[in-house]
Design an enzyme around this catalytic site. Structure first.
Site, PDB file in Angstrom:
ATOM      1  N   HIS B  89       0.824  -1.216   0.000  1.00 39.76           N
ATOM      2  CA  HIS B  89       0.000   0.000   0.000  1.00 39.76           C
ATOM      3  C   HIS B  89       0.857   1.263   0.000  1.00 39.76           C
ATOM      4  O   HIS B  89       0.329   2.356  -0.144  1.00 39.76           O
ATOM      5  CB  HIS B  89      -0.991  -0.003   1.171  1.00 39.76           C
ATOM      6  CG  HIS B  89      -0.383   0.249   2.518  1.00 39.76           C
ATOM      7  ND1 HIS B  89       0.078  -0.759   3.328  1.00 39.76           N
ATOM      8  CD2 HIS B  89      -0.169   1.391   3.191  1.00 39.76           C
ATOM      9  CE1 HIS B  89       0.541  -0.240   4.444  1.00 39.76           C
ATOM     10  NE2 HIS B  89       0.411   1.064   4.392  1.00 39.76           N
ATOM     11  N   ASP B 120       0.054  -7.416   0.881  1.00 43.12           N
ATOM     12  CA  ASP B 120       0.617  -6.086   1.141  1.00 43.12           C
ATOM     13  C   ASP B 120       2.139  -6.044   1.016  1.00 43.12           C
ATOM     14  O   ASP B 120       2.808  -5.335   1.759  1.00 43.12           O
ATOM     15  CB  ASP B 120       0.182  -5.560   2.524  1.00 43.12           C
ATOM     16  CG  ASP B 120       0.362  -4.040   2.624  1.00 43.12           C
ATOM     17  OD1 ASP B 120       0.360  -3.384   1.576  1.00 43.12           O
ATOM     18  OD2 ASP B 120       0.510  -3.532   3.753  1.00 43.12           O
ATOM     19  N   SER B 190       4.852   2.210   7.756  1.00 42.62           N
ATOM     20  CA  SER B 190       4.488   1.277   6.687  1.00 42.62           C
ATOM     21  C   SER B 190       5.649   1.032   5.734  1.00 42.62           C
ATOM     22  O   SER B 190       6.201   1.979   5.182  1.00 42.62           O
ATOM     23  CB  SER B 190       3.334   1.837   5.864  1.00 42.62           C
ATOM     24  OG  SER B 190       2.132   1.437   6.388  1.00 42.62           O
TER      25      SER B 190
END
Lengths: 420, 324
Positions: B89, B120, B190
Site C-alpha cells: 500500500h 501487502d 508502513s
C-alpha cells in the site's frame, strides 16, 4: 507543513487501502481473538511479568528514590527525589489539586510546588522530610539507541520497560510544552473557497450540520455567529469561519447569513464533532496519551508504553542510573523523557525560586470545567493559606509593636518597675 | 487494521543526527536461546542489549523513508542493486516516481516495481547510481513465538533531526500471511523493516489493530517467493468489487465507523467517523464485519441506503459505491 491530505489520499489509491484492510482482517483476528490464545500470547509480550521480573534488581534502588504523587487523593504522577531534604522533580501539568507525596516506604507528606519550567513541563515539589534517598543522575549518552530503559514506580517491578528509540535531541521549532487540543471541536461540514464578498461553499457534507440547515454548494456566507457566545462576525476569508467553528463545541448552534441568487437567507446549523485526523486516530490506538505531550524543546524518545499518570518519574538504564525524567506518553510508538544533561542546568533554578510557579502556568489553558473547578479550589486554598500566614504575621507584628512600645515606656520610666 | 502510510508533506531540509559516536559492542555470533525467550535476569537483558547494539549500526543505514506523491512510508534496501522492500500500500502501482530519504538525509530517486495487494508486499528500485548499504533477508519460516526482534521506520513520516526510530519487541504470532509483534507501529512506519537480532529482515510493517500489541508485518518469505514478479513490476492480488472507503471499530458490537477515507464514496456520501450504521437498504446490521459481507454482494456504482446513528440523531444517507 501539512499538505493537502485529501488530494494526496486520492492520488494514493484508496482501493488499495480498503482492499488491504479487508485482506488483513483475518490475520488480525487470528492474532487476538480467542481468549486462551490471547492469554498465551500475552506471556510472549516484551512487558510480560517474566520480563518485568528480570528488571527487578534494576529498579530496586531507583524505586526508593521514586515517589507517587497524589492530587486530591488520586494518582496523578510519579516523581523523582532529587534532594535528600524533600526536593521532588515531576511533570508540572499533572499537578492539579491538593498535592501529597507517598514514598516507597509508605510515608505520606503534603507537598507544595516551588518551581515550574514551563517549556519542559517540569515542576519542583518540596516536602518536609529529611535524609531521603535520591536518584543517581547520568548523562543520557550512557544509554545509546537500543539500550534498555526502565521506569521505576514505587513497587517491586517497573511501571514500564522499553529501549531508547532516538537519542536525546533538540526538536526544531519547538515552542515549549503545551496541551494537545482535543478532537472534539465543532464541525460544520462544508468546504470553502474565497469569494469576492464573503466565502463560497464548495462542498457540503451530506448528513452534516450544514446540510441539515440547508446550506448548498455555491452559497456565499457573509457572516456567522456562535449563538451561545459571540456576536455575528463578518466573514471575508475562509480562515475566519474556520477559526470561529474551531472555537465552538459540538452541539453549539451557528447562525449563518447566506447570499443565494441575490437573496439573503439566515440559517441555523447545529455543529457535529470534528473527526480525528488519521495520524491522531492511529496514535491514540492501544494506549492512553498524555494531555501535554508536544512542544518540548529537547527530548529523549523511548518505546516504553507508559501510562500518562506514571509520567514524572525517573527513566533508568540497566545500571539503575537516571538518564532522564519521563514527561509524556506521546504517541502509539513513543514516550518522551527530558534527558539528565538538559535537566541538571535548570535544577537549581527550580529549587531556588528563580522559576516560581504561577497559577496560570500550572493550570494552563484548555481546562475542562472539572479542572477549572479544581484550579479555582486550589487558588482558594492557596489564598486561604496566604491569608492565614498574613494573619499570623499581622498578629506577630502587633505583638512586636506592643513589646516595642512597652520597652519605650520602660525606657522613659527610670524606676524600671513597669518591666517584668 | 490501518495501513500505516502517512499522507503529509514534510519540509525540504534534512539533517540527520549522526550515529557515528556509538560505541560498538562485539556480538556473540552464536544464536543464543536467550534471544528467543524471556530474559531471566540482568545478565540476560545485557546479552540482548549487546546484540541489539551490535546490529543497529549495520541495519539503521539500510532503513529509508519513501516518498511517493505527498505520501510517506518507509522501506529497507536489501541488495547492492538498490532493491527496496516496502509495503504494497506504500508502493501501489508500478513505475511511479519515488524519492528515497537515506539514513544520512540524502535523497535519491527510484521507481515503484510490483506489489501484491492481498498480502501487502511491495518493491521499489533505486534508479540513481551509487553504492547503498543493504540488509540481508532472513526466513520467516524459522521464526518462533517469543523471539526478540527490532522494528525500524519513520513513524509520522521523516522528521528533521530524528534518526530512524528503533523499537524492540517480541514475536507474538507467525502465519504465512502475517507476523504479529509488540513492536509498536504507526502511520509512516508502513514498509519499514522488522529484523531478527542477527540483523536479517524478517518482515515489513503493514498495519495495526486496536491493541498496542497488534502490530502486523508482512512475512519476508513472500518476498523470496514472489521476488521475480515484484521485480518485474507485476501488481496483483487486488480485488475487484464495490468500494465504500471506511475503517470500522472491531471492538464494537455495532457497526461503528472509526475512519472515513477522505475523497472516498463514503466521505462524499456524508458518512463520518463515529457514525453507527444501523441499517443497509432497510435491513438491520450488526457489527462492522457484517458491512463487508453485505457490500461484497453489491456492484460498483450501486446506490446503497444507510440509516446511521450520529450522536442522538438518525441520519439517512445514500451512497454510490465506487470501484476497488
Amino acid at each position: 507543513m501539512i499538505g493537502d491530505t485529501r488530494t494526496s489520499l486520492r492520488r494514493f489509491g484508496l482501493a488499495v487501502i480498503l482492499g488491504l484492510i479487508v485482506a488483513s482482517a483475518g490475520s488480525l483476528v487470528q492474532a487476538s481473538a480467542p481468549t486462551t490464545q490471547k492469554q498465551k500470547s500475552n506471556a510472549f509480550r516484551k512487558d510480560s511479568p517474566q520480563v518485568l521480573e528480570a528488571f527487578r534488581s534494576v529498579v530496586a534502588e531507583p524505586s526508593k528514590a521514586t515517589v507517587r504523587i497524589l492530587a486530591d487523593g488520586e494518582k496523578a504522577a510519579l516523581g523523582a527525589i532529587v534532594g535528600p531534604d524533600g526536593w521532588i522533580l515531576t511533570k508540572a501539568s499533572l499537578l492539579n489539586g491538593d498535592l501529597h507525596v507517598r514514598l516507597k516506604d509508605g510515608r505520606e507528606f503534603p507537598a507544595r510546588i516551588v518551581g515550574v519550567h514551563k517549556h519542559y513541563d517540569l515542576a519542583m515539589l518540596k516536602i518536609e522530610a529529611r535524609n531521603l534517598p535520591t536518584i543517581r543522575w547520568a548523562d543520557s549518552s550512557v544509554a545509546p539507541v537500543g539500550n534498555w530503559v526502565a521506569s521505576p514506580g514505587v513497587d517491586r517491578l517497573p511501571v514500564a520497560i522499553g529501549v531508547v528509540s532516538v537519542a536525546a535531541r533538540t526538536v526544531p521549532n519547538a515552542k515549549g510544552a503545551k496541551p494537545t487540543p482535543e478532537s472534539g471541536a465543532g464541525f460544520l461540514g462544508i468546504s470553502l473557497e474565497e469569494a469576492e464578498e464573503g466565502v463560497k461553499v464548495s462542498q457540503v457534507l451530506p448528513g452534516s450540520g450544514a446540510a441539515k440547515a440547508g446550506v448548498r454548494v455555491n452559497d456565499i456566507i457573509v457572516s456567522a455567529q456562535n449563538k451561545t457566545i459571540d456576536k455575528p462576525e463578518n466573514i471575508d476569508k475562509p480562515e475566519k469561519l474556520i477559526n470561529l467553528i474551531m472555537r465552538c463545541k459540538p452541539g453549539d448552534s451557528v447562525v449563518l447569513l447566506i447570499k443565494r441568487d441575490g437573496k439573503e437567507l439566515k440559517m441555523q446549523a447545529k455543529l457535529g464533532k470534528r473527526p480525528r485526523s488519521r495520524g491522531e486516530f492511529q496514535n491514540n490506538l492501544g494506549s492512553k496519551l498524555s494531555k501535554v505531550r508536544s512542544g518540548f524543546p529537547k527530548i529523549l524518545q523511548h518505546d516504553s508504553v507508559i501510562k500518562p499518570e506514571d509520567c514524572g518519574g525517573p527513566l533508568v538504564d540497566l545500571e539503575g542510573r537516571a538518564i532522564g525524567i519521563n514527561v509524556a506518553r506521546a504517541g502509539r510508538t513513543e514516550s518522551y523523557a527530558i534527558a539528565t544533561e538538559h535537566i541538571l542546568p535548570i535544577l537549581y533554578d527550580l529549587m531556588s525560586g528563580k522559576l516560581p510557579p504561577r497559577q496560570s502556568e500550572v493550570s494552563a489553558e484548555n481546562l475542562s470545567p472539572q479542572q477549572k473547578v479544581e484550579a479555582a479550589r486550589a487558588a482558594l486554598r492557596k489564598a486561604e493559606e496566604e491569608k492565614r500566614a498574613a494573619d499570623k504575621r499581622l498578629q506577630e507584628a502587633r505583638q512586636a509593636l506592643q513589646r516595642a512600645e512597652a520597652e519605650a515606656r520602660a525606657a522613659k520610666d527610670p524606676t524600671g518597675q513597669s518591666q517584668d | 487494521m490501518n495501513p500505516l502510510i502517512v499522507r503529509f508533506f514534510a519540509g525540504a531540509l534534512f539533517v540527520f543526527v549522526s550515529l557515528a559516536g556509538l560505541p560498538l559492542v562485539r556480538a556473540d555470533q552464536d544464536k543464543s536461546p536467550i534471544f528467543d525467550s524471556a530474559p531471566k535476569n540482568v545478565e540476560e537483558l545485557k546479552a540482548i542489549q549487546n546484540q541489539v547494539r551490535a546490529v543497529l549500526p549495520k541495519i539503521l543505514p539500510c532503513t529509508v523513508c519513501v516518498r511517493i506523491g505527498a505520501g510517506q512510508g518507509s522501506g529497507v534496501i536489501v541488495d547492492k542493486e538498490g532493491h527496496v522492500l516496502t509495503a504494497g500500500h506504500v508502493s501501489g502501482a508500478a513505475n511511479r516516481n519515488v524519492i528515497l530519504v537515506l539514513h544520512d538525509g540524502k535523497t535519491v530517486k527510484g521507481k515503484t516495481l510490483g506489489s501484491n495487494r492481498l498480502i501487502d508486499s511491495g518493491m521499489i528500485k533505486i534508479t540513481d547510481k551509487g553504492e547503498f548499504p543493504f540488509a540481508p533477508m532472513g526466513k520467516a519460516a524459522d521464526l518462533k513465538k517469543g523471539q526478540w526482534c527490532i522494528a525500524i521506520g519513520h513513524p509520522g513520516g521523516f522528521q528533521k533531526g530524528r534518526t530512524p526510530v528503533v523499537r524492540v519487541g517480541r514475536i507474538l504470532s507467525v502465519s504465512e500471511t502475517a507476523i504479529v509483534t509488540d513492536c509498536t507501529l504507526v502511520g509512516g512506519d508502513s514498509g519499514g523493516p522488522l529484523f531478527d537480532l542477527e540483523g536479517r529482515v524478517i518482515g515489513i510493517h503493514s498495519r495495526i489493530g486496536g491493541s498496542i500489541a497488534a502490530n502486523v508485518h508482512v512475512p519476508i518469505d513472500t518476498y523470496h517467493e514472489t521476488w521475480d514478479r515484484l521485480a518485474e513490476g507485476e501488481v496483483w492480488g487486488g480485488r475487484s468489487g464495490p468500494f465504500l472507503g471506511v475503517e470500522g471499530d472491531l471492538k464494537s458490537k455495532e457497526c461503528r465507523i472509526a475512519r472515513v477515507l477522505p475523497g472516498s464514496p463514503a466521505a462524499k456520501g456524508g458518512l463520518m467517523a463515529g457514525d453507527i450504521i444501523t441499517k443497509i437498504n432497510g435491513e438491520a446490521i450488526g457489527p462492522y464485519k457484517q458491512l463487508g459481507e453485505r457490500l461484497s454482494k453489491m456492484k460498483p456504482g450501486a446506490k446503497v441506503k444507510l440509516e446511521v446513528k450520529r450522536d442522538d440523531d438518525i441520519v439517512m444517507l445514500e451512497i454510490t459505491l465506487g470501484k476497488r
